[in-house]
Write an enzyme that holds these catalytic residues in place. Structure first.
Site, short mmCIF file in Angstrom:
data_model
loop_
_atom_site.label_atom_id
_atom_site.label_comp_id
_atom_site.label_asym_id
_atom_site.label_seq_id
_atom_site.Cartn_x
_atom_site.Cartn_y
_atom_site.Cartn_z
N ASN A 56 -13.17 10.20 -1.11
CA ASN A 56 -13.67 9.43 -2.24
C ASN A 56 -13.69 7.96 -1.84
O ASN A 56 -12.71 7.45 -1.29
CB ASN A 56 -12.75 9.62 -3.44
CG ASN A 56 -12.73 11.07 -3.92
OD1 ASN A 56 -13.75 11.76 -3.87
ND2 ASN A 56 -11.58 11.53 -4.39
N CYS A 95 0.52 3.34 3.21
CA CYS A 95 1.23 2.71 4.33
C CYS A 95 2.73 2.99 4.23
O CYS A 95 3.39 3.27 5.24
CB CYS A 95 0.97 1.21 4.38
SG CYS A 95 -0.63 0.73 5.06
N GLY A 142 -14.44 7.69 -7.16
CA GLY A 142 -13.17 8.20 -7.67
C GLY A 142 -11.98 7.85 -6.81
O GLY A 142 -10.92 8.46 -6.93
N HIS A 194 -8.36 8.07 2.94
CA HIS A 194 -7.71 9.38 3.02
C HIS A 194 -8.74 10.46 2.82
O HIS A 194 -9.75 10.27 2.14
CB HIS A 194 -6.58 9.50 1.98
CG HIS A 194 -6.99 9.15 0.59
ND1 HIS A 194 -7.11 7.84 0.16
CD2 HIS A 194 -7.35 9.91 -0.46
CE1 HIS A 194 -7.49 7.82 -1.11
NE2 HIS A 194 -7.66 9.06 -1.49
N HIS A 229 -6.34 3.10 0.61
CA HIS A 229 -6.05 3.36 2.04
C HIS A 229 -6.81 4.64 2.33
O HIS A 229 -6.54 5.68 1.69
CB HIS A 229 -4.53 3.52 2.23
CG HIS A 229 -4.08 3.82 3.63
ND1 HIS A 229 -3.04 3.13 4.25
CD2 HIS A 229 -4.47 4.75 4.53
CE1 HIS A 229 -2.85 3.61 5.47
NE2 HIS A 229 -3.70 4.61 5.66
N HIS A 259 -3.88 0.82 8.41
CA HIS A 259 -4.44 0.59 7.08
C HIS A 259 -5.94 0.31 7.19
O HIS A 259 -6.36 -0.72 7.73
CB HIS A 259 -3.76 -0.58 6.36
CG HIS A 259 -4.30 -0.77 4.98
ND1 HIS A 259 -3.81 -0.10 3.88
CD2 HIS A 259 -5.33 -1.53 4.53
CE1 HIS A 259 -4.52 -0.44 2.81
NE2 HIS A 259 -5.44 -1.31 3.18
N THR A 305 -8.72 6.18 -5.88
CA THR A 305 -7.65 5.53 -6.63
C THR A 305 -6.59 4.90 -5.74
O THR A 305 -5.77 4.12 -6.23
CB THR A 305 -6.95 6.54 -7.58
OG1 THR A 305 -6.39 7.60 -6.81
CG2 THR A 305 -7.93 7.10 -8.60
N ASP A 344 -0.56 16.63 -1.35
CA ASP A 344 -0.88 15.78 -2.50
C ASP A 344 0.15 16.02 -3.60
O ASP A 344 0.53 17.15 -3.90
CB ASP A 344 -2.30 16.09 -3.00
CG ASP A 344 -2.81 15.01 -3.94
OD1 ASP A 344 -3.77 14.31 -3.56
OD2 ASP A 344 -2.25 14.84 -5.06
N CYS A 348 0.84 -1.20 0.00
CA CYS A 348 0.00 0.00 0.00
C CYS A 348 0.88 1.25 0.00
O CYS A 348 1.70 1.44 0.91
CB CYS A 348 -0.92 -0.01 1.22
SG CYS A 348 -1.80 1.54 1.45
P1 5GP Z 1 -8.20 9.49 -4.51
O1 5GP Z 1 -8.37 9.66 -5.99
O2 5GP Z 1 -7.93 8.05 -4.15
O3 5GP Z 1 -9.29 10.10 -3.68
O4 5GP Z 1 -6.91 10.33 -4.12
C1 5GP Z 1 -5.62 9.85 -4.18
C2 5GP Z 1 -4.71 11.04 -4.16
O5 5GP Z 1 -3.41 10.59 -3.82
C3 5GP Z 1 -4.59 11.77 -5.49
O6 5GP Z 1 -5.00 13.13 -5.32
C4 5GP Z 1 -3.12 11.64 -5.86
O7 5GP Z 1 -2.61 12.81 -6.47
C5 5GP Z 1 -2.47 11.36 -4.52
N1 5GP Z 1 -1.28 10.55 -4.59
C6 5GP Z 1 -1.13 9.35 -5.24
N2 5GP Z 1 0.11 8.87 -5.06
C7 5GP Z 1 0.76 9.76 -4.26
C8 5GP Z 1 2.09 9.80 -3.71
O8 5GP Z 1 2.92 8.92 -3.92
N3 5GP Z 1 2.39 10.88 -2.94
C9 5GP Z 1 1.50 11.87 -2.68
N4 5GP Z 1 1.91 12.89 -1.91
N5 5GP Z 1 0.25 11.87 -3.18
C10 5GP Z 1 -0.11 10.82 -3.96
ZN ZN Z 2 -2.33 1.29 3.64
#
Ligand code: 5GP
Ligand code: ZN
Length: 114
Positions: free
Chosen positions: A87, A7, A93, A100, A98, A46, A95, A30, A4
């Site tokens: 999300n 994580c 949405g 957040h 874990h 997690h 992605t 982000d 993850c």
């Molecule tokens: P979701 O689409 O799952 O709600 O948001 C995931 C967020 O994680 C996205 O806004 C993406 O830009 C951010 N993200 C994905 N991988 C990383 C990473 O390795 N580091 C950071 N700081 N943000 C990440």
């Molecule tokens: Zn995790």
């Protein structure tokens, strides 16, 4: 969870720009910001998604909201306003699997979301 990404960020195996951390949660910028202020707040534990919140772990959500309020103050968006977004699942949405919370601000945000 070993594969993850969040994580790994919590364990500092992957670098991130951390703005707040304590024994239970971590907040970091982000990597692909959607607003001038775009912070992700995660539990160290997690939890896959909002669908995994139950009586055993629900306290973390109120803690995250309290810290979002603090971070909003620290980032100078407490007065102008902000949005906290979770999300969940494919249509939501999500992605990263874990849980957040996105803390977004620094500009007027449109509604409804796309
Ligand atoms: P979701 O689409 O799952 O709600 O948001 C995931 C967020 O994680 C996205 O806004 C993406 O830009 C951010 N993200 C994905 N991988 C990383 C990473 O390795 N580091 C950071 N700081 N943000 C990440
Ligand atoms: Zn995790």
């Amino acid at each position: 969870m070993s594969d993850c990404i969040f994580c790994k960020i919590a364990a500092k195996e992957i670098p991130s720009s951390i703005v707040y951390e304590d024994d239970r949660i971590l907040a970091f910028k982000d990597i692909n910001p959607a607003a001038p202020v775009h912070i992700l707040v995660i539990p160290r534990q997690h939890i896959s998604s909002a669908m995994e919140i139950d009586e055993s772990n629900a306290d973390i959500v109120s803690h995250i909201f309290k810290i979002c309020k603090k971070i909003a103050g620290d980032m100078g968006i407490a007065e102008t306003g902000f949005r906290i977004v979770n999300n969940c699942g494919h249509d939501g949405g999500q992605t990263v699997g874990h849980i957040h919370f996105h803390l977004l601000g620094g500009r007027a945000l449109s509604w409804p979301p796309g």
